[in-house]
Design an enzyme around this catalytic site. Structure first.
Site, PDB file in Angstrom:
ATOM      1  N   GLY A   1     -21.242  21.055 -49.493  1.00 36.31           N
ATOM      2  CA  GLY A   1     -19.579  21.759 -49.753  1.00 36.31           C
ATOM      3  C   GLY A   1     -18.620  23.078 -50.260  1.00 36.31           C
ATOM      4  O   GLY A   1     -20.512  23.738 -50.071  1.00 36.31           O
ATOM      5  N   ASN A   2     -18.340  23.832 -50.348  1.00 34.25           N
ATOM      6  CA  ASN A   2     -18.412  25.211 -50.201  1.00 34.25           C
ATOM      7  C   ASN A   2     -17.372  25.314 -50.956  1.00 34.25           C
ATOM      8  O   ASN A   2     -16.407  24.394 -51.689  1.00 34.25           O
ATOM      9  CB  ASN A   2     -18.222  26.073 -49.404  1.00 34.25           C
ATOM     10  N   ASN A   3     -16.875  26.664 -51.628  1.00 33.22           N
ATOM     11  CA  ASN A   3     -16.642  27.170 -52.914  1.00 33.22           C
ATOM     12  C   ASN A   3     -14.492  27.474 -52.398  1.00 33.22           C
ATOM     13  O   ASN A   3     -13.955  28.114 -53.362  1.00 33.22           O
ATOM     14  CB  ASN A   3     -17.003  27.807 -54.428  1.00 33.22           C
ATOM     15  N   SER A   4     -14.292  26.902 -51.412  1.00 31.44           N
ATOM     16  CA  SER A   4     -13.327  27.703 -50.690  1.00 31.44           C
ATOM     17  C   SER A   4     -11.807  27.122 -51.447  1.00 31.44           C
ATOM     18  O   SER A   4     -11.744  26.087 -51.802  1.00 31.44           O
ATOM     19  CB  SER A   4     -13.042  27.360 -48.948  1.00 31.44           C
TER      20      SER A   4
ATOM     21  N   ALA B   1     -13.020  27.513 -44.576  1.00 32.94           N
ATOM     22  CA  ALA B   1     -14.112  27.718 -44.386  1.00 32.94           C
ATOM     23  C   ALA B   1     -14.999  26.011 -44.014  1.00 32.94           C
ATOM     24  O   ALA B   1     -15.334  25.583 -44.676  1.00 32.94           O
ATOM     25  CB  ALA B   1     -15.134  28.009 -45.557  1.00 32.94           C
TER      26      ALA B   1
END
Ligand code: CTP
Length: 399
Positions: free
Chosen positions: A208-211, A276
């Protein structure tokens, strides 16, 4: 639409006055502030106590306060109002409104009001049909009032026909629609994506990512507040929407976001890809939890679909396409490349070098670059203000 609005409700002497109790409830539930003015005759049909209790404000009906003997300032009440609703409006009150007759507190306030006025006629069939009443209703419209026409049905006299006051739910919906139709994005469908995507590795793990999704949610809320019909495709985020008119589609992966966007894009006038989206996803997702082993573990990744690039290739006539670019170096150059490659109308650049900008902050600092190469740099602002700047740019391009 009515949240925070000041509504002055004028109640006149007709049997439909009993329905105003429901109308006040609807206004209050939507977050509006309500003050009620009753004509002396209206009090024969419903008590001031009922209406003041629901409105959470004293009912006014005379030029002097009965308790203190002080003057009730009709001008002040009129200027307080964002909306003035006369419901029910009897044939007598309608006639007075057209002539400017000012023989009670309601009429004095009406003549002092500068806000939009909605009139809900209610009377018996023949009174309603009478040419004088019909002329008066036309005159009210000519004078800039909005008439919410009487409905057909059984009347208090036993006659059946046109003349009964429109139902409170319909009056409420009429006013909401009328306010919405004056907004800048009324009639436009806006599709917004927000948040990260989660690309499944196994039953419990993902890439995943931090969005946080905050930017996309602010855009969706702001577009809805401007009257748009908004669809929000949201990745896995812990955010809730305030505006219940926004249609929210929850997705997990880039592939699911691609499918949802493709389903919604054909009739969208404006698409803003604030999500994102993962560029890669595991070739294989395990349905069980992978067990720990001594040996190294490699996960092969395959590219995801570039949703924005696909939208750009298949862009509809008059469709406005907006992308985001999150960059760490050569920011302007990379953003311009994406703008051209994905066939966008403009791109919103975030630089991770700017303190307070990017993922998970409540603030953002953006630069907008449009297809004419016009570049506008904005200050660090709250994401809600940034959403306003982005939507102002969209509105300026819509002309
Ligand atoms: N985007 C998309 N589909 C993807 C990847 C990105 O629709 N699979 C969209 C994003 O929502 C954003 C824009 O493309 O509006 C740019 O995303 P960004 O991650 O900055 O750029 P990429 O095109 O992925 O390129 P890179 O990661 O190399 O910077």
């Amino acid at each position: 639409m009515l949240n925070g609005k000041n509504i002055l409700l004028g109640v006149t002497g007709g049997i439909a006055a009993y329905k105003t109790a429901t109308l006040i409830r609807l206004f209050k539930k939507s977050g509006a502030h309500v003050k009620v003015i009753m004509t002396p005759e209206a009090k024969e049909f419903i008590t001031p106590l009922t209406l003041s209790t629901l409105a959470e404000n004293p009912v006014i009906s005379s030029f002097t306060d009965e308790e203190t003997g002080l003057w009730e300032n009709h001008v002040e009440h009129a200027l307080w109002a964002d909306l003035f609703v006369v419901a029910p409006a009897t044939a007598n009150t309608i006639a007075k409104m057209t002539q400017g007759i000012c023989d009670n507190f309601l009429m004095a306030t009406y003549l002092s009001a500068k806000c939009p006025v909605y009139v809900c006629p209610a009377m018996d069939l023949d009174m309603y049909k009478h040419p004088t009443t019909q002329e008066n209703l036309k005159q009210l419209v000519k004078n800039g009032n909005r008439v919410i026409d009487a409905a057909e049905g059984e009347l208090a006299s036993g006659l059946v026909g046109k003349g009964r006051m429109e139902e409170p739910e319909n009056i409420f919906a009429f006013i909401e629609n009328d306010l919405r139709s004056g907004l800048k994005l009324y009639g436009k469908k806006v599709l917004v994506t927000a948040g990260p995507t989660h690309e499944k590795i196994d039953a419990v793990r993902f890439i995943g990512n931090n969005s946080s999704g905050k930017m996309g949610f602010e855009l969706a809320e702001r577009a809805a507040a401007l009257g748009a019909d908004v669809c929000l495709v949201a990745g896995p985020v812990k955010l809730a929407l305030n505006d219940q008119s926004i249609r929210r589609i929850n997705i997990e992966s880039a592939n699911e976001m691609h499918q949802a966007v493709m389903q919604e894009q054909a009739d969208a006038d404006i698409i803003v890809m604030a999500a994102a989206v993962a560029d890669y996803t595991p070739e294989e997702a395990f349905s069980h939890k992978l067990k720990k082993k001594e040996a190294e573990l490699s996960i092969r990744l395959k590219p995801t679909q570039d949703i924005l690039a696909a939208l750009g290739r298949d862009k509809k006539n008059n469709q406005l396409l907006v992308g985001f670019a999150l960059e760490t170096d050569n920011e302007l150059e990379h953003a311009k490349e994406k703008l051209a490659k994905k066939n966008l109308d403009f791109i919103v650049l975030n630089s991770l070098k700017d303190v307070g900008a990017g993922f998970d902050y409540d603030t953002n600092k953006i630069t907008i670059i449009d297809r004419d190469n016009k570049t506008e740099e904005f200050e660090l602002k709250s994401k809600s203000e940034v959403a306003r700047d982005i939507l102002n740019k969209i509105i300026s391009l819509l002309g």
